[in-house]
Design a protein around this motif. Structure first.
Motif, PDB file in Angstrom:
ATOM      1  N   LEU A  40      -7.451   2.211   7.249  1.00  0.00           N
ATOM      2  CA  LEU A  40      -7.043   3.493   6.666  1.00  0.00           C
ATOM      3  C   LEU A  40      -5.653   3.906   7.115  1.00  0.00           C
ATOM      4  O   LEU A  40      -4.919   4.542   6.363  1.00  0.00           O
ATOM      5  N   GLY A  41      -5.281   3.551   8.338  1.00  0.00           N
ATOM      6  CA  GLY A  41      -3.963   3.928   8.839  1.00  0.00           C
ATOM      7  C   GLY A  41      -2.829   3.255   8.098  1.00  0.00           C
ATOM      8  O   GLY A  41      -1.694   3.725   8.121  1.00  0.00           O
ATOM      9  N   MET A  42      -3.137   2.138   7.435  1.00  0.00           N
ATOM     10  CA  MET A  42      -2.100   1.421   6.686  1.00  0.00           C
ATOM     11  C   MET A  42      -2.099   1.758   5.203  1.00  0.00           C
ATOM     12  O   MET A  42      -1.410   1.119   4.418  1.00  0.00           O
ATOM     13  N   LEU A  43      -2.856   2.771   4.794  1.00  0.00           N
ATOM     14  CA  LEU A  43      -2.754   3.267   3.429  1.00  0.00           C
ATOM     15  C   LEU A  43      -1.505   4.148   3.390  1.00  0.00           C
ATOM     16  O   LEU A  43      -1.540   5.316   3.763  1.00  0.00           O
ATOM     17  N   TYR A  44      -0.398   3.574   2.963  1.00  0.00           N
ATOM     18  CA  TYR A  44       0.907   4.210   3.123  1.00  0.00           C
ATOM     19  C   TYR A  44       1.338   5.022   1.900  1.00  0.00           C
ATOM     20  O   TYR A  44       2.535   5.184   1.657  1.00  0.00           O
ATOM     21  N   TRP A  45       0.405   5.516   1.127  1.00  0.00           N
ATOM     22  CA  TRP A  45       0.775   6.322  -0.032  1.00  0.00           C
ATOM     23  C   TRP A  45       1.680   7.488   0.369  1.00  0.00           C
ATOM     24  O   TRP A  45       1.600   8.009   1.490  1.00  0.00           O
ATOM     25  N   ASP A  46       2.529   7.908  -0.562  1.00  0.00           N
ATOM     26  CA  ASP A  46       3.481   8.988  -0.303  1.00  0.00           C
ATOM     27  C   ASP A  46       2.803  10.310   0.030  1.00  0.00           C
ATOM     28  O   ASP A  46       3.390  11.169   0.692  1.00  0.00           O
ATOM     29  N   VAL A  47       1.595  10.502  -0.449  1.00  0.00           N
ATOM     30  CA  VAL A  47       0.762  11.634  -0.036  1.00  0.00           C
ATOM     31  C   VAL A  47      -0.663  11.105   0.025  1.00  0.00           C
ATOM     32  O   VAL A  47      -1.102  10.361  -0.848  1.00  0.00           O
ATOM     33  N   ARG A  48      -1.376  11.458   1.071  1.00  0.00           N
ATOM     34  CA  ARG A  48      -2.705  10.897   1.282  1.00  0.00           C
ATOM     35  C   ARG A  48      -3.558  11.877   2.071  1.00  0.00           C
ATOM     36  O   ARG A  48      -3.048  12.848   2.658  1.00  0.00           O
ATOM     37  N   LEU A  49      -4.847  11.625   2.098  1.00  0.00           N
ATOM     38  CA  LEU A  49      -5.724  12.304   3.028  1.00  0.00           C
ATOM     39  C   LEU A  49      -5.555  11.610   4.375  1.00  0.00           C
ATOM     40  O   LEU A  49      -5.671  10.381   4.466  1.00  0.00           O
ATOM     41  N   SER A  50      -5.254  12.374   5.408  1.00  0.00           N
ATOM     42  CA  SER A  50      -5.059  11.779   6.726  1.00  0.00           C
ATOM     43  C   SER A  50      -6.311  11.037   7.164  1.00  0.00           C
ATOM     44  O   SER A  50      -7.445  11.483   6.924  1.00  0.00           O
ATOM     45  N   ALA A  51      -6.112   9.905   7.813  1.00  0.00           N
ATOM     46  CA  ALA A  51      -7.235   9.107   8.286  1.00  0.00           C
ATOM     47  C   ALA A  51      -7.918   9.721   9.503  1.00  0.00           C
ATOM     48  O   ALA A  51      -9.077   9.403   9.780  1.00  0.00           O
TER      49      ALA A  51
ATOM     50  N   SER B  54       0.818  -1.213   0.000  1.00  0.00           N
ATOM     51  CA  SER B  54       0.000   0.000   0.000  1.00  0.00           C
ATOM     52  C   SER B  54       0.853   1.264   0.000  1.00  0.00           C
ATOM     53  O   SER B  54       0.342   2.361   0.251  1.00  0.00           O
ATOM     54  N   ALA B  55       2.155   1.125  -0.285  1.00  0.00           N
ATOM     55  CA  ALA B  55       3.064   2.272  -0.268  1.00  0.00           C
ATOM     56  C   ALA B  55       3.320   2.771  -1.690  1.00  0.00           C
ATOM     57  O   ALA B  55       2.854   2.198  -2.674  1.00  0.00           O
ATOM     58  N   GLY B  56       4.085   3.877  -1.781  1.00  0.00           N
ATOM     59  CA  GLY B  56       4.445   4.446  -3.066  1.00  0.00           C
ATOM     60  C   GLY B  56       3.562   5.616  -3.440  1.00  0.00           C
ATOM     61  O   GLY B  56       2.721   6.078  -2.666  1.00  0.00           O
ATOM     62  N   ALA B  57       3.769   6.134  -4.636  1.00  0.00           N
ATOM     63  CA  ALA B  57       2.982   7.268  -5.110  1.00  0.00           C
ATOM     64  C   ALA B  57       1.543   6.843  -5.359  1.00  0.00           C
ATOM     65  O   ALA B  57       1.291   5.778  -5.924  1.00  0.00           O
ATOM     66  N   PRO B  58       0.580   7.661  -4.969  1.00  0.00           N
ATOM     67  CA  PRO B  58      -0.820   7.314  -5.232  1.00  0.00           C
ATOM     68  C   PRO B  58      -1.180   7.566  -6.689  1.00  0.00           C
ATOM     69  O   PRO B  58      -0.449   8.246  -7.411  1.00  0.00           O
ATOM     70  N   PRO B  59      -2.318   7.060  -7.128  1.00  0.00           N
ATOM     71  CA  PRO B  59      -2.820   7.450  -8.444  1.00  0.00           C
ATOM     72  C   PRO B  59      -3.186   8.934  -8.466  1.00  0.00           C
ATOM     73  O   PRO B  59      -3.274   9.584  -7.425  1.00  0.00           O
ATOM     74  N   TRP B  60      -3.387   9.451  -9.665  1.00  0.00           N
ATOM     75  CA  TRP B  60      -3.968  10.795  -9.842  1.00  0.00           C
ATOM     76  C   TRP B  60      -5.481  10.639  -9.789  1.00  0.00           C
ATOM     77  O   TRP B  60      -6.046   9.759 -10.435  1.00  0.00           O
ATOM     78  N   PHE B  61      -6.147  11.472  -8.974  1.00  0.00           N
ATOM     79  CA  PHE B  61      -7.579  11.311  -8.763  1.00  0.00           C
ATOM     80  C   PHE B  61      -8.356  12.494  -9.331  1.00  0.00           C
ATOM     81  O   PHE B  61      -7.979  13.657  -9.143  1.00  0.00           O
ATOM     82  N   GLU B  62      -9.468  12.180  -9.981  1.00  0.00           N
ATOM     83  CA  GLU B  62     -10.351  13.199 -10.545  1.00  0.00           C
ATOM     84  C   GLU B  62     -11.138  13.915  -9.445  1.00  0.00           C
ATOM     85  O   GLU B  62     -11.285  15.137  -9.456  1.00  0.00           O
ATOM     86  N   THR B  63     -11.665  13.144  -8.504  1.00  0.00           N
ATOM     87  CA  THR B  63     -12.513  13.690  -7.446  1.00  0.00           C
ATOM     88  C   THR B  63     -12.226  12.982  -6.128  1.00  0.00           C
ATOM     89  O   THR B  63     -11.564  11.939  -6.083  1.00  0.00           O
ATOM     90  N   ALA B  64     -12.784  13.552  -5.056  1.00  0.00           N
ATOM     91  CA  ALA B  64     -12.664  12.897  -3.749  1.00  0.00           C
ATOM     92  C   ALA B  64     -13.356  11.540  -3.748  1.00  0.00           C
ATOM     93  O   ALA B  64     -12.894  10.592  -3.103  1.00  0.00           O
TER      94      ALA B  64
END
Length: 378
Positions: A227-238, A198-208
């Motif tokens: 949600l706490g283990m969604l380890y994307w490099d940038v994320r919406l905080s859980a 679940s790590a690395g760069a996230p996808p590009w998202f169109e909407t929330a």
């Protein structure tokens, strides 16, 4: 983003808009034995005895790790004071327990067995689910939070930060040594951490809504327990109304941590003021760019995400500062960022400074000593 856009675009940034963007930083540290310089599983003793003086100090997954979290800050001097105070109290308590606090992304010196885990059911479940990946721990990062008004704004900002992830990683790279050897990378932590599904760069998202759907799919797959283990490099905080940037190694010094916070807030403010959608960099270009940043740090080459070719990483960092300069000037952070980046280009990122310490001392033990002194420097 073209060079013309990076260098000449000006946005009308009202002071109130930038000032409303709060910032906070979480820092993860390693504990090492003061004699051997190797990992020391002493976090519980230190946390039970430390005088917190209002600081948020926490256990991490490994007993040889410890974390501090700043409060919600509006200015960089306020943030600096909080981070400096937390490092000071942790370093002093660590020394009273025969240990040293060091800010590096990976353990310089190895040990005979993996670091013991903090005895919480969550961490034992992680061991069952993710198996040998737990053996890659401990690693230490710097997480920057920026408060934003709603999830649509957070996704817009995440997309813009996604574009700059390789540059932020290059600036923050601070883990060249791991387990008694030079890895050849500036940020070995990033390569180790990227093994998690679940790590690395996230996808590009169109909407929330797209973000929420992808998040749930990752959890449903078992790649993240929650949600706490969604380890994307940038994320919406859980747990907080923030965007959380997780790509960075733990900062060598407080000044380096403040620089990262100012850069991230500058990107967020500029993205909000423009209202424009970020470039949707394809994964086949972004992933190599992150690998290159982890390998070379600030001293080598980075990937220009416009051309796909190589460019000096320091030039890409300068391009970032040019793009966010109007926001930095409104918040009063431009001189801080300009001077801090110039110092990094001159002295090197954290990885380069570690290697310089090895050249001076001729030993990895000398690197550990250097890190301990650098970590607590005001």
């Amino acid at each position: 983003m073209s060079e013309a856009q990076l260098g000449t675009r000006e946005y009308l940034l009202a002071a109130t808009e930038v000032d409303q963007l709060t910032v906070g930083v979480e820092e993860e540290f390693l504990l090492v034995d003061e004699e051997s310089g190797r990992l020391a599983d002493r976090a519980p003793d230190i946390l039970s005895d430390v005088r917190r003086d209002g600081h948020d100090l926490q256990a991490e997954i490994a007993l040889s790790q410890i974390e501090s979290a700043s409060g919600v800050c509006l200015t960089m001097p306020e943030l600096r004071a909080q981070l400096s105070g937390a490092r000071r109290v942790l370093a002093e308590e660590a020394e009273r327990h025969g240990s040293r606090l060091i800010a590096t992304g990976t353990p310089v010196l190895g040990r005979g067995s993996p670091s013991a885990l903090t005895p919480l059911p969550r961490y034992h479940r992680m061991t069952r689910e993710f198996r040998a990946l737990i053996g890659d721990l401990p690693v230490c990062g710097c997480h920057v939070h920026v408060g934003l008004p709603d999830d649509e704004a957070r996704v817009l900002v995440c997309n813009h930060i996604r574009y700059w992830l390789p540059t932020l990683l290059a600036i923050s790279a601070n883990s060249p040594y791991c387990n008694d050897s030079d890895t050849g990378y500036a940020s070995w932590r990033y390569l180790m951490w990227s093994r998690w599904p679940s790590a690395g760069a996230p996808p590009w998202f169109e909407t929330a809504s797209d973000y929420y759907a992808a998040r749930e799919q990752v959890i449903a797959s078992g790649a993240a327990m929650d949600l706490g283990m969604l380890y994307w490099d940038v994320r919406l905080s859980a747990h907080q109304p923030t965007v959380e940037v997780r790509v960075c190694d733990v900062a060598p010094t407080v000044d380096d941590a403040v620089l990262m916070a100012a850069l991230v807030r500058g990107i967020a403010a500029t993205a909000l003021a423009s209202g424009e959608r970020a470039p949707a960099v394809p994964p086949h270009l972004l992933r190599p760019a992150l690998w290159r940043a982890a390998r070379d740090g600030l001293e080598g080459q980075g990937v220009d995400l416009v051309t796909g070719g190589l460019a000096p990483a320091a030039d890409l960092a300068s391009a970032l500062v040019r793009w966010i300069r109007p926001a930095l000037e409104v918040s009063g952070d431009y001189e801080l960022v300009d001077e801090s980046l110039a110092r990094l280009v001159l002295d090197g990122c954290g990885a380069a400074r570690q290697r310089a310490a090895f050249s001076r001392t001729g030993s990895l033990g000398g690197v550990v000593q250097f890190l301990a002194e650098q970590t607590r420097s005001a």
